[in-house]
Scaffold this active site. Structure first.
Site, PDB file in Angstrom:
ATOM      1  N   ASP A   1     -39.518 -11.266 -18.911  1.00 60.51           N
ATOM      2  CA  ASP A   1     -40.166 -11.437 -20.216  1.00 60.51           C
ATOM      3  C   ASP A   1     -40.559 -12.900 -20.339  1.00 60.51           C
ATOM      4  O   ASP A   1     -39.712 -13.793 -20.184  1.00 60.51           O
ATOM      5  CB  ASP A   1     -39.214 -11.069 -21.360  1.00 60.51           C
ATOM      6  CG  ASP A   1     -38.947  -9.566 -21.437  1.00 60.51           C
ATOM      7  OD1 ASP A   1     -39.417  -8.848 -20.537  1.00 60.51           O
ATOM      8  OD2 ASP A   1     -38.276  -9.135 -22.383  1.00 60.51           O
TER       9      ASP A   1
ATOM     10  N   ASP B   1     -41.752   2.551 -27.872  1.00 65.33           N
ATOM     11  CA  ASP B   1     -40.552   1.826 -28.284  1.00 65.33           C
ATOM     12  C   ASP B   1     -40.066   2.434 -29.589  1.00 65.33           C
ATOM     13  O   ASP B   1     -40.813   2.446 -30.580  1.00 65.33           O
ATOM     14  CB  ASP B   1     -40.872   0.345 -28.487  1.00 65.33           C
ATOM     15  CG  ASP B   1     -41.536  -0.279 -27.263  1.00 65.33           C
ATOM     16  OD1 ASP B   1     -41.275   0.197 -26.147  1.00 65.33           O
ATOM     17  OD2 ASP B   1     -42.312  -1.233 -27.430  1.00 65.33           O
TER      18      ASP B   1
END
EC number: 5.3.1.16
Length: 239
Positions: free
Chosen positions: A8, A129
């Site tokens: 990330d 998500d």
């Protein structure tokens, strides 16, 4: 099963968030490029990259870093984070990325997902998500009113080649993935599913291997914090 070590990127650094909270992040000293090299050196073939700056801005902020990773290492890379236009998808595909993940933009605009899947066959992954069964959007800052399984049934025939399912309540927590809900998603999905969020141990990897229609699993914080050693993780690879 494929294993996707995660990178990330925020402000050109490797970071991990807890439950997607930008105020609850850990920065790591290693650069994204060096981290990718480390994964490659250990024998991993796949990589999951999220541009967290992109998730906030809707731009391909870290494209240059991602290009460098693609060109230096022979890895199959999936990239997500704020991809909201055909132009952004093209930039990533032209950079050599294997799959581009569409999340919020696909949930907010199903036609965008359909167009992307038609224009870029086998290149689009759908990122769902969820929190308590409902989809979240906009860097997880907004809850939609859509149930995950209802949305999936609506877009199942659009042609996404992969589905990445993240349980936000587990993400970055190292509390083990939500296998039950992931199984529900995998049972409905027309395309193979990647498990994401909460991986804490090799046992989680072994458990994922026994599930139907699961293509792979994403491992992030447990690697960075040393809970899972890369030497152990690579032994679980079979793709």
């Amino acid at each position: 099963m494929k294993i996707f070590p995660a990178i990330d990127i925020k402000d050109k650094k490797c970071v991990r968030l807890i439950k997607g909270d930008f105020n609850n992040k850990t920065e790591y000293e290693i650069s994204p490029v060096d981290q990718a090299g480390k994964y490659k050196d250990h024998g991993f073939k796949n990589l999951h990259i999220v541009d967290l700056d992109g998730a906030l801005t809707g731009e391909t902020v870290n494209l240059d870093i991602i290009k460098e990773i693609v060109h230096k290492f022979d890895l199959k890379i999936e990239v997500g984070g704020g991809v909201r236009s055909i132009d952004s998808i093209e930039k990533y595909i032209n950079a050599g990325v294997e799959k581009v993940i569409l999340g919020s933009a696909a949930i907010k605009n199903k036609n965008f997902l359909k167009e992307a899947c038609q224009k870029f066959p086998n290149k689009i992954a759908l990122g769902l998500d969820a929190k308590d069964g409902y989809l979240s959007v906009s860097g997880w800052k907004e809850n939609s009113n859509q149930l995950t399984l209802d949305f999936l049934k609506e877009v199942n025939d659009y042609g996404a080649s992969r589905l990445i399912y993240t349980d936000i309540n587990r993400d970055g927590t190292k509390e083990s993935p939500n296998f039950e809900e992931t199984t529900n998603v995998a049972n409905v999905s027309n395309c193979p599913v990647i498990i994401s969020g909460g991986v804490s141990s090799i046992d989680d990897i072994k458990k994922a291997k026994g599930l139907k229609n699961i293509e792979g699993i994403i491992v992030g914080k447990a690697i960075y914090d040393g809970d899972i050693k890369l030497e152990e993780l690579v032994k679980e690879l079979d793709a």
